[in-house]
Design an enzyme around this catalytic site. Sequence first.
Site, PDB file in Angstrom:
ATOM      1  N   GLY A   7       0.724  -1.157   0.090  1.00 17.13           N
ATOM      2  CA  GLY A   7      -0.139   0.006  -0.222  1.00 17.13           C
ATOM      3  C   GLY A   7       0.867   1.315   0.076  1.00 17.13           C
ATOM      4  N   GLY A   9       0.521   4.626  -0.878  1.00 12.45           N
ATOM      5  CA  GLY A   9       0.241   5.820  -0.754  1.00 12.45           C
ATOM      6  C   GLY A   9       1.045   6.784  -0.518  1.00 12.45           C
ATOM      7  N   MET A  11       1.673   7.705   2.969  1.00 17.48           N
ATOM      8  CA  MET A  11       2.696   7.222   3.922  1.00 17.48           C
ATOM      9  C   MET A  11       3.535   6.101   3.500  1.00 17.48           C
ATOM     10  SD  MET A  11       2.143   8.910   6.885  1.00 17.48           S
ATOM     11  CE  MET A  11       2.177   7.763   8.202  1.00 17.48           C
ATOM     12  N   ALA A 128       2.073  12.431   5.636  1.00 14.68           N
ATOM     13  CA  ALA A 128       2.468  12.750   4.373  1.00 14.68           C
ATOM     14  C   ALA A 128       1.179  13.248   3.423  1.00 14.68           C
ATOM     15  CB  ALA A 128       3.085  11.440   3.712  1.00 14.68           C
ATOM     16  N   LYS A 184      -5.425   7.022  19.134  1.00 15.83           N
ATOM     17  CA  LYS A 184      -5.334   7.460  17.666  1.00 15.83           C
ATOM     18  C   LYS A 184      -6.573   7.104  17.049  1.00 15.83           C
ATOM     19  CE  LYS A 184      -2.874   8.162  13.556  1.00 15.83           C
ATOM     20  NZ  LYS A 184      -2.037   7.723  12.258  1.00 15.83           N
ATOM     21  N   SER A 255      -9.073  13.441   7.100  1.00 15.77           N
ATOM     22  CA  SER A 255      -9.021  12.478   5.854  1.00 15.77           C
ATOM     23  C   SER A 255     -10.356  11.945   5.498  1.00 15.77           C
ATOM     24  CB  SER A 255      -8.083  11.475   6.103  1.00 15.77           C
ATOM     25  OG  SER A 255      -8.501  10.439   7.243  1.00 15.77           O
ATOM     26  N   GLU A 268     -13.347   4.925   5.889  1.00 13.23           N
ATOM     27  CA  GLU A 268     -12.923   4.063   6.692  1.00 13.23           C
ATOM     28  C   GLU A 268     -13.980   3.702   8.105  1.00 13.23           C
ATOM     29  OE1 GLU A 268      -8.147   3.630   6.136  1.00 13.23           O
ATOM     30  OE2 GLU A 268      -8.790   5.247   7.173  1.00 13.23           O
TER      31      GLU A 268
END
Lengths: 307, 307
Positions: A7, A9, A11, A128, A184, A255, A268
């Site tokens: 993955g 992307g 990050m 990022a 988080k 996000s 998500e």
Amino acid sequence: MLVYIAGSGAMGCRFGYQISKTNNDVILLDNWEDHINAIKENGLVVTGDVEETVKLPIMKPTEATQEADLIILFTKAMQLPQMLQDIKGIIGKETKVLCLLNGLGHEDVIRQYIPEHNILMGVTVWTAGLEGPGRAHLQGVGALNLQSMDPNNQDAGHQVADLLNKANLNATYDENVVPNIWRKACVNGTMNSTCALLDCTIGELFASEDGLKMVKEIIHEFVIVGQAEGVELNEEEITQYVMDTSVKAAHHYPSMHQDLVQNHRLTEIDFINGAVNTKGEKLGINTPYCRMITELVHAKEAVLNIQ
Amino acid sequence: MLVYIAGSGAMGCRFGYQISKTNNDVILLDNWEDHINAIKENGLVVTGDVEETVKLPIMKPTEATQEADLIILFTKAMQLPQMLQDIKGIIGKETKVLCLLNGLGHEDVIRQYIPEHNILMGVTVWTAGLEGPGRAHLQGVGALNLQSMDPNNQDAGHQVADLLNKANLNATYDENVVPNIWRKACVNGTMNSTCALLDCTIGELFASEDGLKMVKEIIHEFVIVGQAEGVELNEEEITQYVMDTSVKAAHHYPSMHQDLVQNHRLTEIDFINGAVNTKGEKLGINTPYCRMITELVHAKEAVLNIQ
């Protein structure tokens, strides 16, 4: 060591880029054609704190064949099962897998593909951005915490932390990483879903009296469900952390706002508020705020015809 | 009889217009300057099922001086206390007051200004629209139910029903009007707030699986709180009524969407879902869906800087 980024992307590109500067091999995995082609043709273009173009191998997950020493999972939450399915061929008996996804419950998915003693769970506050195919914008400093799921295999976790530290990724081996993962997730669960629904910045949400009431109720639901699962969570400490984060990130759209409102992508939510509600249902704990916000976000996905 | 319409928006204009065709005097009361001036200068322009311009007296509530026989309340919910304050001068010992506002809890406000035996509570399914100052669009057929709050003064209710029926307003004296008021509030409480937040039509909300889950949870909260207050509410019957209404109104954006999204006006949320939550709190009944949707709508009002 051979490190795959599963993955790639924003990050994933950051981690791949920084690790590639060490004495390790990095292969990026991704499914976005334009991104793959751009990096194959022109390399990964890094902007921000450094300006550099690096040659990095990138391919689709199903095209990877060399057995991995380490796989760092950086997919979107809902892409995780497919990714693990696609990379079965590179998972050997000694392959360590580090999960740095946002949200809750990923270990249950990963256990279906990876033996417990090779799983490392982590959480990072690095950030990022992607400016387009093959272009990663890296700014600011972050850190990450990680832990071996199998307490008898802490060595694996320490080795991976060492590797990441050589890449200046500020990794800490954390003997109790799960509360950090929950904390988080709670930040995301208070800001992401609500700002996406209200189409507002984090600061706008927290400036509203009723927004704050919701934030506190959501934190409470995260805490009681996490505690019932045996996670050490302190409601006061988490509330303070959420409030501090809201001040630092006041001008940002989170996000999920980017996904739902700006780009009409699936969110998500099932791995944040939805996960708390699902866990709550299993434990007999009512979490109506997490449930309703999950339903509202899914209803909005349906209204926007996002599939 | 001298009939005042206290709050002469679309519905007030409909009732005022239709009653003015009978052997009664009608005075419209409103605070919208352009609307008052248009009707004073050109009369009330009616379009739709009939096309007609009628001369009707209109003034500000504070300007009314003649004692009323009947006052029909048609304000927005949050304007009700100020309206009652402003029209104190026209309320005599025999003045009947009929409340046709949407939402719950208005009788508590009205009791502060009007003796119980003169209060009539009602609910209507008539509709109307304003096309601009002084221009009412009237289409379709409706009906209304009303009841005297004081069981010893049913005659007053019957007299008002007769007056309204002479104006073809299809009034029924209803010995148990409160469940009907709750049922309509429940229709509003399931559709208005959710469609306003999700920026969607009623049909879009009800086409979504998660939207339906929320609708059913909200209905449940209305029913348990109403029942605890002694109102006869049948959850199955109300659910069916809400579903039927959603089919008929599938292509519409409900009024709260018009207020919040289209016109950035304060909403009536405190008198719909908010009222159920407030009543629930007093009764020790938890109504998290009504509470959270109220907080979300207020947070959105704050984000939009609506005051």
